[in-house]
Design an enzyme around this catalytic site. Structure first.
Site, PDB file in Angstrom:
ATOM      1  CG  ASN A   9     -15.093 -10.450  14.594  1.00  0.00           C
ATOM      2  OD1 ASN A   9     -14.605 -10.784  15.398  1.00  0.00           O
ATOM      3  ND2 ASN A   9     -15.704 -10.704  13.390  1.00  0.00           N
ATOM      4  CE  LYS A  11     -13.470 -11.890  11.183  1.00  0.00           C
ATOM      5  NZ  LYS A  11     -13.535 -11.747   9.787  1.00  0.00           N
ATOM      6  CG  HIS A  97     -18.563 -13.986  11.822  1.00  0.00           C
ATOM      7  ND1 HIS A  97     -17.476 -14.105  10.940  1.00  0.00           N
ATOM      8  CD2 HIS A  97     -18.100 -12.722  11.878  1.00  0.00           C
ATOM      9  CE1 HIS A  97     -16.740 -13.867  10.208  1.00  0.00           C
ATOM     10  NE2 HIS A  97     -17.432 -12.627  10.861  1.00  0.00           N
ATOM     11  CD  GLU A  99     -13.941 -15.560   9.724  1.00  0.00           C
ATOM     12  OE1 GLU A  99     -13.911 -15.483  11.053  1.00  0.00           O
ATOM     13  OE2 GLU A  99     -13.959 -14.806   8.836  1.00  0.00           O
ATOM     14  CD  GLU A 169     -19.547  -9.314   8.833  1.00  0.00           C
ATOM     15  OE1 GLU A 169     -18.668  -8.345   9.220  1.00  0.00           O
ATOM     16  OE2 GLU A 169     -19.387 -10.494   9.480  1.00  0.00           O
ATOM     17  N   GLY A 175     -12.549 -10.140   4.805  1.00  0.00           N
ATOM     18  CA  GLY A 175     -11.559 -10.688   4.883  1.00  0.00           C
ATOM     19  C   GLY A 175     -10.458 -11.246   3.106  1.00  0.00           C
ATOM     20  CB  SER A 215     -13.464  -6.447   2.025  1.00  0.00           C
ATOM     21  OG  SER A 215     -12.264  -7.368   2.849  1.00  0.00           O
TER      22      SER A 215
HETATM   23  P1  PGA Z   1     -13.287  -8.313   7.177  1.00  0.00           P
HETATM   24  O1  PGA Z   1     -14.010  -9.065   8.613  1.00  0.00           O
HETATM   25  O2  PGA Z   1     -13.214  -6.747   7.922  1.00  0.00           O
HETATM   26  O3  PGA Z   1     -11.457  -8.156   7.472  1.00  0.00           O
HETATM   27  O4  PGA Z   1     -13.807  -8.577   5.972  1.00  0.00           O
HETATM   28  C1  PGA Z   1     -15.735  -8.650   8.400  1.00  0.00           C
HETATM   29  C2  PGA Z   1     -16.184  -9.902   9.379  1.00  0.00           C
HETATM   30  O5  PGA Z   1     -15.526 -10.722   9.380  1.00  0.00           O
HETATM   31  O6  PGA Z   1     -16.485  -9.172  11.042  1.00  0.00           O
END
Ligand code: PGA
Length: 252
Positions: A9, A11, A97, A99, A169, A175, A215
């Protein structure tokens, strides 16, 4: 047979030139590995879809978007529909997601609409769920994920459900450098598979790919992926570096 998947992803990272060049590098790497069984998906910003689609066309890497509109077409300035995504050659779209849920206030009902539109337009959906830190600490994580799946996903028919990949997730792990322990991931994935079994029956539940995200990196991927109900990962930060992304794919 349940499919193993690692999806990157991106982003909101990389301009068009950087993204196309990175996609070429990833595509070439996996093209030279014919024995690679895990499905690799690049989920790019919208502007990259068409170009990346050309790059991965004859290769082994699949393509996805990170969101889609909640309407089919019309006067929705700035939106991109599921049909438009499909027309670029992409096969997947991420929906729900955290976010999007947090920053753009996307609720379960809206995500349900998006999921139905995506499936009706021939896209496969990577449907994200997961609890925030306070919900985990107060022991509500299972209830939260159950509600997200029931309200966001479980209006789908059984045949549409087979076009869904679920990504668990935990929001506190995205993150942040904090990762769920392999046991926490396994417990939640097992719970999710149980919910799908209750609703759709054993066969659909057993065939369902459930990804872990949050992460995930080369140093922890193998241990998490070794759990029986973890079928791969949705990778954010570590999907932006070839060495890390490739190492995670190869950790399965
Ligand atoms: P990350 O994000 O691996 O940077 O923690 C995962 C995601 O948001 O899909």
């Amino acid at each position: 047979m349940r499919k193993k998947i690692v999806a990157g992803n991106w982003k909101m990272n990389m301009n068009l030139e950087e993204g196309l060049s990175f996609a070429k590098t990833i595509n070439q790497y996996f093209d030279e590995k014919p024995s690679q069984k895990t499905e690799v998906i690049l989920c790019t910003p919208y502007i990259h879809l068409n170009g990346v689609s050309e790059i991965v066309k004859k290769g082994k890497v699949a393509l996805g978007a990170q969101n889609c509109a909640s309407e089919d077409s019309g006067a929705f300035t700035g939106e991109i529909s599921a049909g438009m995504i499909k027309s670029t050659g992409a096969q997947y779209v991420i929906i729900g997601h955290s976010e999007r849920r947090t920053y753009y206030h996307e609720n379960d009902a809206l995500l349900n609409k998006k999921t139905l539109l995506a499936v009706n337009n021939g896209l496969k959906v990577i449907f994200c769920c997961g609890e925030v830190k306070e919900e985990r600490e107060s022991g509500k994580h299972l209830d939260v994920v159950r509600r997200q799946l029931q309200d966001g996903l479980f209006s789908l028919s059984g045949s549409d459900m087979s076009k869904i990949v679920i990504a668990y997730e935990p929001v506190w792990a995205i993150g942040t450098g904090l990762t769920a322990t392999p046991e926490q991931a396994q417990d939640m994935h097992h719970y999710i598979r149980g919910l799908v079994k209750e609703k759709y029956g054993r066969e659909i539940a057993e065939d369902l790919t459930i990804l872990y995200g949050g992460s995930c990196k080369p140093s922890n991927a193998a241990e998490i992926f070794s759990k029986p109900d973890v079928d791969g990962g949705l990778i954010g930060g570590a999907s932006l570096k070839k060495e890390d992304f490739v190492a995670i794919v190869e950790a399965i």
